[in-house]
Design a protein around this motif. Structure first.
Motif, mmCIF file in Angstrom:
data_model
loop_
_atom_site.group_PDB
_atom_site.id
_atom_site.type_symbol
_atom_site.label_atom_id
_atom_site.label_comp_id
_atom_site.label_asym_id
_atom_site.label_seq_id
_atom_site.Cartn_x
_atom_site.Cartn_y
_atom_site.Cartn_z
ATOM 1 N N SER A 153 0.821 -1.206 0.000
ATOM 2 C CA SER A 153 0.000 0.000 0.000
ATOM 3 C C SER A 153 0.859 1.260 0.000
ATOM 4 C CB SER A 153 -0.927 -0.013 1.220
ATOM 5 O OG SER A 153 -1.750 1.141 1.254
ATOM 6 N N LEU A 154 1.921 1.263 0.797
ATOM 7 C CA LEU A 154 2.813 2.422 0.858
ATOM 8 C C LEU A 154 3.659 2.557 -0.397
ATOM 9 C CD1 LEU A 154 3.869 2.214 4.603
ATOM 10 C CD2 LEU A 154 2.893 4.234 3.491
ATOM 11 N N ARG A 155 3.902 1.469 -1.090
ATOM 12 C CA ARG A 155 4.642 1.546 -2.360
ATOM 13 C C ARG A 155 3.806 2.237 -3.441
ATOM 14 N NH1 ARG A 155 9.139 -1.137 -3.476
ATOM 15 N NH2 ARG A 155 10.041 -2.592 -1.980
ATOM 16 N N ARG A 156 2.484 2.079 -3.322
ATOM 17 C CA ARG A 156 1.591 2.681 -4.326
ATOM 18 C C ARG A 156 1.163 4.087 -3.956
ATOM 19 N NH1 ARG A 156 -0.803 -2.546 -3.608
ATOM 20 N NH2 ARG A 156 -2.434 -1.534 -2.334
ATOM 21 N N ALA A 157 1.519 4.554 -2.755
ATOM 22 C CA ALA A 157 1.038 5.848 -2.272
ATOM 23 C C ALA A 157 1.502 6.982 -3.181
ATOM 24 C CB ALA A 157 1.525 6.083 -0.839
ATOM 25 N N ALA A 158 0.599 7.940 -3.393
ATOM 26 C CA ALA A 158 0.905 9.095 -4.231
ATOM 27 C C ALA A 158 1.180 10.306 -3.342
ATOM 28 C CB ALA A 158 -0.261 9.382 -5.173
ATOM 29 N N ARG B 260 6.014 7.533 0.577
ATOM 30 C CA ARG B 260 6.103 6.399 -0.340
ATOM 31 C C ARG B 260 7.400 5.649 -0.072
ATOM 32 N NH1 ARG B 260 5.133 6.640 -6.897
ATOM 33 N NH2 ARG B 260 5.117 4.385 -7.245
ATOM 34 N N ASP C 104 10.542 3.203 -0.889
ATOM 35 C CA ASP C 104 11.362 2.564 -1.912
ATOM 36 C C ASP C 104 11.890 1.250 -1.345
ATOM 37 O OD1 ASP C 104 13.347 3.283 -0.110
ATOM 38 O OD2 ASP C 104 14.065 4.963 -1.321
#
Length: 478
Positions: free
Chosen positions: A53-58, A63, A65
């Motif tokens: 979910s945090l990888r997809r956060a805008a 976000r 890595d």
């Protein structure tokens, strides 16, 4: 009157005869304390749905890595290691009850910081706080429960610590299906808040009260927990409560349980279970399962069911038998899982390692669709085997084997060992898979499981049905 020796005061805690009524509030008190392990189970499981979910956060949301995702999963174990040291200090000075109350604060604050995070550092800071609370809770809850329970149910109630941990992990997995990472963190504030409310109504453990020379309070706690004071012997007058000193390590009654407790915690983590649970979804994706979230929930359900089975049979089957059976099952399952990776990814055409931090989607090739059943069966077998023995029993034995006057320091060292090993395994597991290849990493875990079985057979005593005083007498050779 002032008790002279806390170990000699413990005949007061002998349960009443069979004709005396058993108090049921001991189960309520154990449940209240076990909400701490439920909270740290949720904190452990939180990383699995939160990392994707945090990888997809805008933007402006934080976000992750590759590097920060690795630390997101592992930093909680560093906080827990510090929490183990803090818990060992708190449990002897502030008491068992107050220590549980205090650990609820960093749980709530940590999840609140994550929920309100505007950058990665706030997210990692919140994880560190929840890790600190995990360390305290993982130490204090087993000690509290073991000291309020009578021998006939101590295995059942002690095993509920690990049961609540795996329920917390499963809750995080299930909630991760419908909640994104912020609301999932808000949900994490619930269990520690409930623990704070319930523990305010529970008594301190009678054993700790006796070390503080509070006889009346100890008797009131016994009355509250067990429902009767009939059948208890008057404790003799003794010497002042002594703390831990390094010179005590020369005595068999101290160094033997120290070695056993530390070894159990190390072997628990060297089995690789935390690496599997922290990155359950991505491991299953690497094993070519498209719906990795469903696979993770399946693993969580299996863990809950078999931990519950272990709790129910713990006081009948005994600790050593379940540890041995669990270890043997883990040997076969990790060997089989390594074999799966050897057969599917050991060829020259696939030299890249399985990156546990970056979910992959690989179409099955060369007949690996059939071999996928080997992977899923091996993983489920490992989780079932771990849940029956090496999951709950090291924590239970840690709370049973140490004499009262060194329990705080000794359990603190054990918890520190556990969480430091968890950090090393979690942080370096992907590197280990790169160096040894995936199959080599799992075969190495299998070798550690073999050693753990041998250690159980030759070094671990049976504590089933024994009072804490009888366990201490065993190590002292009395």
């Amino acid at each position: 009157m002032t008790p002279e020796d806390p170990e000699e005061t413990q005949p007061l805690l002998r349960p009443p005869g069979d004709s005396a009524p058993r108090g049921r509030r001991v189960f309520l008190a154990a449940f209240a304390a076990a909400l701490g392990p439920l909270s740290f189970g949720f904190a452990l499981g939180y990383s699995s749905p939160a990392i994707p979910s945090l990888r997809r956060a805008a933007p402006p949301a934080p976000r992750l890595d590759d590097t920060s995702a690795s630390w997101f999963g592992a930093i909680v174990t560093l906080g827990a290691a510090a929490g183990g040291v803090l818990g060992g200090w708190l449990v002897d000075r502030a008491g068992r009850k107050l220590s549980l109350l205090l650990c609820a604060v960093p749980f709530v604050v940590g999840f609140a910081v994550i929920a309100a995070a505007q950058d990665v550092w706030m997210v990692l800071g919140g994880r560190l706080l929840t890790g600190l609370a995990c360390g305290v809770a993982s130490l204090v809850a087993p000690v509290y429960i073991s000291e309020i329970a009578y021998p006939a149910v101590r295995g059942l109630l002690g095993s509920c610590v690990q049961l609540m941990v795996v329920i917390g992990i499963l809750l995080a997995y299930l909630a991760g299906w419908v909640l994104e990472w912020r609301w999932l963190a808000v949900l994490g504030c619930g269990p520690p808040s409930l623990m704070l409310l319930l523990m305010c109504c529970m008594p301190e453990t009678p054993r700790f009260l006796l070390t503080q020379h509070k006889r009346q309070e100890a008797m009131a706690a016994l009355q509250f927990l067990w429902g009767s004071e009939q059948g208890w012997e008057e404790p003799p007058i003794g010497a002042e409560h002594q703390g831990f000193q390094l010179a005590l390590l020369r005595h068999p009654g101290i160094y033997k349980p120290f070695v056993i407790g530390i070894s159990l915690m190390a072997f628990q983590q060297l089995s690789g279970v935390n690496a599997i649970m922290f990155y359950a979804e991505t491991i299953f994706e690497a094993a070519k399962f498209k719906d990795s979230s469903l696979a993770s929930v399946t693993v969580g359900i299996i863990q809950v069911l078999f931990t519950a089975v272990a709790a129910l049979i713990m006081d009948r089957a005994g600790r050593r038998l379940l540890l041995t059976l669990s270890g043997v099952v883990m040997v076969f399952s990790t060997s089989a899982f390594g074999t799966y990776f050897k057969l599917t990814q050991g060829g020259t055409g696939n030299s890249s390692h399985v990156d546990l931090l970056v979910p992959v989607s690989v179409e099955p090739v060369n007949g690996s669709v059939g071999l996928a059943w080997l992977a899923v069966g091996s993983m489920c077998l490992f989780i079932a085997g771990f849940a029956v023995g090496w999951g709950p029993i090291p924590w239970l034995l840690m709370s049973e084997i140490f004499p009262l006057h060194v329990k705080g320091v000794a359990t603190g060292v054990c918890v520190l060992t556990n969480w430091l090993m968890a950090f090393l395994v979690t942080k370096e597991f992907s590197s280990l898979m790169e160096v040894l290849r995936p199959y080599g990493a799992f075969w190495l875990a299998s070798a550690f499981c073999i050693i753990s079985v041998l250690f159980t057979l030759f070094c671990v005593p049976e504590t089933k049905g024994k009072t804490l005083e009888q366990i201490t007498a065993h190590f002292e050779g009395r």
